[in-house]
Design a protein around this motif. Sequence first.
Motif, PDB file in Angstrom:
ATOM      1  N   UNK A 131      12.569  52.384  84.605  1.00  0.00           N
ATOM      2  CA  UNK A 131      13.504  51.223  86.029  1.00  0.00           C
ATOM      3  C   UNK A 131      14.814  50.958  85.700  1.00  0.00           C
ATOM      4  N   UNK A 132      15.463  50.706  86.741  1.00  0.00           N
ATOM      5  CA  UNK A 132      17.084  50.393  86.425  1.00  0.00           C
ATOM      6  C   UNK A 132      16.594  49.275  86.181  1.00  0.00           C
ATOM      7  N   UNK A 133      17.579  48.107  85.252  1.00  0.00           N
ATOM      8  CA  UNK A 133      17.592  47.045  85.078  1.00  0.00           C
ATOM      9  C   UNK A 133      18.971  46.400  84.713  1.00  0.00           C
ATOM     10  N   UNK A 134      19.526  45.545  85.213  1.00  0.00           N
ATOM     11  CA  UNK A 134      20.351  44.649  85.491  1.00  0.00           C
ATOM     12  C   UNK A 134      20.784  43.643  84.381  1.00  0.00           C
ATOM     13  N   UNK A 135      22.807  43.656  83.874  1.00  0.00           N
ATOM     14  CA  UNK A 135      22.819  43.154  82.841  1.00  0.00           C
ATOM     15  C   UNK A 135      23.596  41.674  83.365  1.00  0.00           C
TER      16      UNK A 135
ATOM     17  N   UNK B 295       1.607  45.227  75.411  1.00  0.00           N
ATOM     18  CA  UNK B 295       2.750  46.419  75.577  1.00  0.00           C
ATOM     19  C   UNK B 295       4.551  45.673  75.825  1.00  0.00           C
ATOM     20  N   UNK B 296       5.084  46.763  76.338  1.00  0.00           N
ATOM     21  CA  UNK B 296       6.286  46.482  74.955  1.00  0.00           C
ATOM     22  C   UNK B 296       7.188  46.932  75.878  1.00  0.00           C
ATOM     23  N   UNK B 297       8.333  46.335  76.697  1.00  0.00           N
ATOM     24  CA  UNK B 297       9.534  46.787  77.420  1.00  0.00           C
ATOM     25  C   UNK B 297      10.483  46.752  76.459  1.00  0.00           C
ATOM     26  N   UNK B 298      10.859  48.123  76.804  1.00  0.00           N
ATOM     27  CA  UNK B 298      12.508  48.444  76.222  1.00  0.00           C
ATOM     28  C   UNK B 298      13.338  48.447  76.254  1.00  0.00           C
ATOM     29  N   UNK B 299      14.772  47.760  75.960  1.00  0.00           N
ATOM     30  CA  UNK B 299      15.716  47.867  77.361  1.00  0.00           C
ATOM     31  C   UNK B 299      16.549  48.256  76.657  1.00  0.00           C
ATOM     32  N   UNK B 300      17.470  49.312  77.058  1.00  0.00           N
ATOM     33  CA  UNK B 300      18.758  49.481  76.208  1.00  0.00           C
ATOM     34  C   UNK B 300      19.967  49.654  76.785  1.00  0.00           C
ATOM     35  N   UNK B 301      20.749  48.559  77.228  1.00  0.00           N
ATOM     36  CA  UNK B 301      22.501  47.776  77.167  1.00  0.00           C
ATOM     37  C   UNK B 301      23.068  49.087  76.751  1.00  0.00           C
ATOM     38  N   UNK B 302      22.967  49.749  76.074  1.00  0.00           N
ATOM     39  CA  UNK B 302      24.502  51.277  75.233  1.00  0.00           C
ATOM     40  C   UNK B 302      23.865  51.743  76.807  1.00  0.00           C
ATOM     41  N   UNK B 303      23.327  52.323  77.489  1.00  0.00           N
ATOM     42  CA  UNK B 303      23.210  52.686  78.704  1.00  0.00           C
ATOM     43  C   UNK B 303      23.912  52.811  80.192  1.00  0.00           C
ATOM     44  N   UNK B 304      24.405  52.833  81.628  1.00  0.00           N
ATOM     45  CA  UNK B 304      25.278  52.353  82.067  1.00  0.00           C
ATOM     46  C   UNK B 304      23.847  51.681  82.561  1.00  0.00           C
ATOM     47  N   UNK B 305      24.756  50.911  83.967  1.00  0.00           N
ATOM     48  CA  UNK B 305      23.375  50.440  84.933  1.00  0.00           C
ATOM     49  C   UNK B 305      22.620  51.312  86.007  1.00  0.00           C
ATOM     50  N   UNK B 306      23.828  52.377  86.196  1.00  0.00           N
ATOM     51  CA  UNK B 306      22.948  53.121  87.696  1.00  0.00           C
ATOM     52  C   UNK B 306      22.285  53.964  86.972  1.00  0.00           C
ATOM     53  N   UNK B 307      21.344  54.586  85.870  1.00  0.00           N
ATOM     54  CA  UNK B 307      20.803  55.018  85.109  1.00  0.00           C
ATOM     55  C   UNK B 307      19.595  54.164  84.773  1.00  0.00           C
ATOM     56  N   UNK B 308      18.428  54.876  85.064  1.00  0.00           N
ATOM     57  CA  UNK B 308      17.354  53.478  84.141  1.00  0.00           C
ATOM     58  C   UNK B 308      17.048  53.499  82.919  1.00  0.00           C
ATOM     59  N   UNK B 309      16.796  52.423  82.727  1.00  0.00           N
ATOM     60  CA  UNK B 309      16.781  52.190  80.672  1.00  0.00           C
ATOM     61  C   UNK B 309      16.160  50.818  80.595  1.00  0.00           C
ATOM     62  N   UNK B 310      15.296  50.440  81.328  1.00  0.00           N
ATOM     63  CA  UNK B 310      13.408  49.801  80.912  1.00  0.00           C
ATOM     64  C   UNK B 310      12.142  50.398  81.128  1.00  0.00           C
ATOM     65  N   UNK B 311      11.823  50.983  80.106  1.00  0.00           N
ATOM     66  CA  UNK B 311      11.163  51.670  80.083  1.00  0.00           C
ATOM     67  C   UNK B 311       9.771  50.137  79.490  1.00  0.00           C
ATOM     68  N   UNK B 312       8.675  50.815  80.561  1.00  0.00           N
ATOM     69  CA  UNK B 312       7.731  49.525  79.252  1.00  0.00           C
ATOM     70  C   UNK B 312       6.064  50.201  79.103  1.00  0.00           C
ATOM     71  N   UNK B 313       6.058  50.119  78.323  1.00  0.00           N
ATOM     72  CA  UNK B 313       4.066  50.985  77.693  1.00  0.00           C
ATOM     73  C   UNK B 313       3.398  50.521  77.261  1.00  0.00           C
ATOM     74  N   UNK B 314       2.734  50.993  77.289  1.00  0.00           N
ATOM     75  CA  UNK B 314       0.917  50.556  77.121  1.00  0.00           C
ATOM     76  C   UNK B 314       1.415  50.721  75.481  1.00  0.00           C
ATOM     77  N   UNK B 315       1.386  50.093  74.457  1.00  0.00           N
ATOM     78  CA  UNK B 315       1.189  50.560  73.286  1.00  0.00           C
ATOM     79  C   UNK B 315      -0.431  50.743  72.588  1.00  0.00           C
ATOM     80  N   UNK B 316      -1.656  50.827  73.303  1.00  0.00           N
ATOM     81  CA  UNK B 316      -2.943  50.232  72.872  1.00  0.00           C
ATOM     82  C   UNK B 316      -3.270  51.977  73.858  1.00  0.00           C
ATOM     83  N   UNK B 317      -3.245  52.135  74.999  1.00  0.00           N
ATOM     84  CA  UNK B 317      -3.255  53.774  75.757  1.00  0.00           C
ATOM     85  C   UNK B 317      -1.831  54.511  75.369  1.00  0.00           C
ATOM     86  N   UNK B 318      -0.792  53.843  74.458  1.00  0.00           N
ATOM     87  CA  UNK B 318      -0.142  55.319  74.434  1.00  0.00           C
ATOM     88  C   UNK B 318       0.774  55.770  75.904  1.00  0.00           C
TER      89      UNK B 318
END
Length: 250
Positions: free
Chosen positions: A106-110, A77-100
């Motif tokens: 999701x939204x995520x706080x800083x 599994x791989x979670x990616x957080x892009x803090x260059x995006x504002x917190x009002x937008x979904x900027x967290x993605x969680x992937x199953x990298x084996x099954x793609x």
Amino acid sequence: MWADAYTACRMIRPLRTLLASAPVLGVLFSLPLSAHAADSLGDALARLAPSADPHVIGLAVKASECAQTQGGQPADRLAVIDYSKPSSEPRLWVFDTVNRKLLFQELVAHGKNSGDANSTQFSNAPNSLASSLGLFRTSDTYTGKNGYSLRMQGLEPGVNDQAMARAIVIHGAAYVNEAMAKVAGRIGRSWGCPAVRTAIAHKLIDALKGGQMVFSYYPDKRWLASSHYLKCQNGQLAKAETSIASRAGG
């Protein structure tokens, strides 16, 4: 009689055309599948998350695969957080990298000292109340003052290696919600933790616990230039891709 023969002839001609073009159609229909099979993991995951920056997804995959070539245990599994995006937008993605597969978007706080609606400042220092960048590996779960939570080990010296000491964990928080984002233009802020909505916190944590990867991004030039996990050789990354494919039975 002649009319019947003429009608039959008109019916046969399109059929002949269709049969003659069948090999071509077969090739055309097989192209997407072949292209998908040849896709890199980064390309495949970026397609699953159109709202994410493909460049950020690519860096996250590169860092995660690099860590797995350094003697670390395989991660599915791989979670990616892009803090260059504002917190009002979904900027967290969680992937199953084996099954793609995309498991969460999701939204995520800083951290409160990282910025207001946008995060611009990051720290590894205790009591900084700021978020940290870089690659993390998840650890165990526990139940504390913020409920069910997930510890993370920062893998990058001087960048996020104080995460355990700082208690930088993934947890649910009531201040992470879409209603607040719409009214205030941002969600609430944490003390440095990547907090998520309480409704999905437990499932998201369970998907990431036990040695999975979390990649927190911001276009910080110093970190991008110095991160060991973004400098793996192509041969190492190809080996990691092969290992992931074998776990998927590909």
